[in-house]
Design a protein around this motif. Structure first.
Motif, PDB file in Angstrom:
ATOM      1  N   LEU A   1       0.828  -1.196   0.000  1.00 47.00           N
ATOM      2  CA  LEU A   1       0.000   0.000   0.000  1.00 47.00           C
ATOM      3  C   LEU A   1       0.869   1.255   0.000  1.00 47.00           C
ATOM      4  CD1 LEU A   1      -2.891  -0.898   2.492  1.00 47.00           C
ATOM      5  CD2 LEU A   1      -3.056  -0.619   0.010  1.00 47.00           C
ATOM      6  N   ALA A   2       1.937   1.225   0.811  1.00 47.33           N
ATOM      7  CA  ALA A   2       2.848   2.371   0.837  1.00 47.33           C
ATOM      8  C   ALA A   2       3.501   2.571  -0.527  1.00 47.33           C
ATOM      9  CB  ALA A   2       3.910   2.163   1.920  1.00 47.33           C
TER      10      ALA A   2
ATOM     11  N   HIS B   1       1.127   4.249  -2.881  1.00 44.26           N
ATOM     12  CA  HIS B   1       1.054   5.698  -2.663  1.00 44.26           C
ATOM     13  C   HIS B   1       2.259   6.393  -3.287  1.00 44.26           C
ATOM     14  CE1 HIS B   1      -1.505   4.651   1.124  1.00 44.26           C
ATOM     15  NE2 HIS B   1      -2.236   4.668   0.027  1.00 44.26           N
ATOM     16  N   ARG B   2       3.442   5.795  -3.146  1.00 36.76           N
ATOM     17  CA  ARG B   2       4.636   6.396  -3.752  1.00 36.76           C
ATOM     18  C   ARG B   2       4.531   6.425  -5.268  1.00 36.76           C
ATOM     19  NH1 ARG B   2       7.206   3.137   0.159  1.00 36.76           N
ATOM     20  NH2 ARG B   2       7.810   1.625  -1.447  1.00 36.76           N
TER      21      ARG B   2
ATOM     22  N   ILE C   1      -0.763   6.211  -6.721  1.00 34.48           N
ATOM     23  CA  ILE C   1      -2.129   5.722  -6.550  1.00 34.48           C
ATOM     24  C   ILE C   1      -2.806   6.555  -5.465  1.00 34.48           C
ATOM     25  CG2 ILE C   1      -3.577   3.745  -5.992  1.00 34.48           C
ATOM     26  CD1 ILE C   1      -1.999   3.453  -8.593  1.00 34.48           C
ATOM     27  N   THR C   2      -3.971   7.088  -5.737  1.00 31.58           N
ATOM     28  CA  THR C   2      -4.621   7.990  -4.802  1.00 31.58           C
ATOM     29  C   THR C   2      -5.200   7.240  -3.611  1.00 31.58           C
ATOM     30  OG1 THR C   2      -6.794   7.843  -5.866  1.00 31.58           O
ATOM     31  CG2 THR C   2      -5.254   9.475  -6.737  1.00 31.58           C
ATOM     32  N   ARG C   3      -5.283   7.939  -2.501  1.00 31.64           N
ATOM     33  CA  ARG C   3      -5.860   7.341  -1.294  1.00 31.64           C
ATOM     34  C   ARG C   3      -7.358   7.077  -1.463  1.00 31.64           C
ATOM     35  NH1 ARG C   3      -2.730   6.712   2.974  1.00 31.64           N
ATOM     36  NH2 ARG C   3      -0.701   7.755   2.999  1.00 31.64           N
ATOM     37  N   GLU C   4      -7.961   7.724  -2.410  1.00 25.80           N
ATOM     38  CA  GLU C   4      -9.367   7.441  -2.701  1.00 25.80           C
ATOM     39  C   GLU C   4      -9.554   5.982  -3.084  1.00 25.80           C
ATOM     40  OE1 GLU C   4     -12.949   9.049  -5.656  1.00 25.80           O
ATOM     41  OE2 GLU C   4     -10.892   9.784  -5.880  1.00 25.80           O
TER      42      GLU C   4
ATOM     43  N   THR D   1      -7.174   3.491  -2.196  1.00 25.02           N
ATOM     44  CA  THR D   1      -6.607   2.592  -1.182  1.00 25.02           C
ATOM     45  C   THR D   1      -7.288   2.686   0.177  1.00 25.02           C
ATOM     46  OG1 THR D   1      -4.909   4.216  -0.565  1.00 25.02           O
ATOM     47  CG2 THR D   1      -4.349   2.631  -2.309  1.00 25.02           C
ATOM     48  N   ASP D   2      -7.895   3.822   0.493  1.00 20.93           N
ATOM     49  CA  ASP D   2      -8.511   3.976   1.816  1.00 20.93           C
ATOM     50  C   ASP D   2      -9.587   2.932   2.112  1.00 20.93           C
ATOM     51  OD1 ASP D   2      -6.865   6.009   2.527  1.00 20.93           O
ATOM     52  OD2 ASP D   2      -8.335   7.623   2.292  1.00 20.93           O
TER      53      ASP D   2
ATOM     54  N   GLU E   1      -8.349  -0.019   4.152  1.00 22.61           N
ATOM     55  CA  GLU E   1      -7.795   0.136   5.492  1.00 22.61           C
ATOM     56  C   GLU E   1      -8.628  -0.583   6.554  1.00 22.61           C
ATOM     57  OE1 GLU E   1      -5.005   1.335   6.585  1.00 22.61           O
ATOM     58  OE2 GLU E   1      -4.254   2.074   4.660  1.00 22.61           O
TER      59      GLU E   1
END
Length: 212
Positions: free
Chosen positions: A73-74, A77-78, A81-84, A86-87, A90
């Motif tokens: 996941l980290a 993000h790097r 990929i937007t948190r929209e 991946t969130d 969680e």
């Protein structure tokens, strides 16, 4: 298609250091490309593997199926990929991180293959079966090696009779486990990842085990 495994030759220590390099001897097997391993044939060798490897459990590392998910996941993000996207992962991930360590095993902890699907059982001439790909071997709940067949049954059209045949040959029906849903939920993304790359959710080493 051919597969090979290290050969044990009495009186010869291996690997041998020669003037031209390091040499090891291997047995080459012809694989019957027309052979299809049945659920019964998968369940029986799997149980035999679990029994055979039980005394070696101290030699392998602990099973940790969730170890790579947060680093991935980290990395996502790097990579932008937007948190929209991946969130939503969680909450289920946090729940699994709590549920998986709390699982108990009715079959007990032992050496597990961690990638127990039909593509890792080769048919040799005479219908001898060769279990391959021990790169993911670990020490953990034996139920984990039954999960790929459960996923095939629930999601990919395995019949009731075929699944019952597999469970009967192994001697345990995973559907009776109190943690069956957690096992399946953990497995689906890992099995999908293994289909496109090496599944390294469990540490281990390569090898083969011949049945028959």
């Amino acid at each position: 298609m051919e597969v090979s495994e290290p050969a044990t030759v009495p009186g010869i220590d291996q690997p041998m250091v020669m003037s031209t390099g390091v040499v090891s001897l291997r047995i080459l097997y012809d694989v019957d490309s027309d052979c299809r391993v049945s659920p019964h044939e998968l369940g029986g060798p799997l149980r035999h593997f679990h029994d055979l490897a039980a005394s070696e459990r101290a030699l392998v590392d602990e099973w940790d199926p969730l170890a790579l998910i947060r680093p991935r996941l980290a990395a996502a993000h790097r990579d932008g990929i937007t948190r929209e996207l991946t969130d939503p992962l969680e909450a289920p991930l946090a729940r699994l991180e709590s549920d998986v360590p709390a699982m108990t095993s009715e079959l007990g902890n032992g050496v597990i293959h961690c990638d127990m699907h039909y593509g890792n059982v080769m048919c040799l001439p005479g219908r001898r079966l060769l279990l391959i790909d021990f790169d993911a071997i670990a020490r953990g709940p034996r139920e984990w090696d039954l999960v790929p067949n459960l996923v095939t049954y629930r999601r990919f059209g395995m019949s009731d009779a075929e699944y019952d045949d597999f469970s009967g040959a192994y001697g345990y029906d995973l559907r009776s486990s109190p943690h069956v849903e957690t096992n399946e939920e953990v497995s689906v993304p890992l099995l999908a990842d293994a289909s496109s790359s090496h599944n390294d959710t469990c540490p281990g080493g390569g090898g083969h085990l011949l049945f028959g």
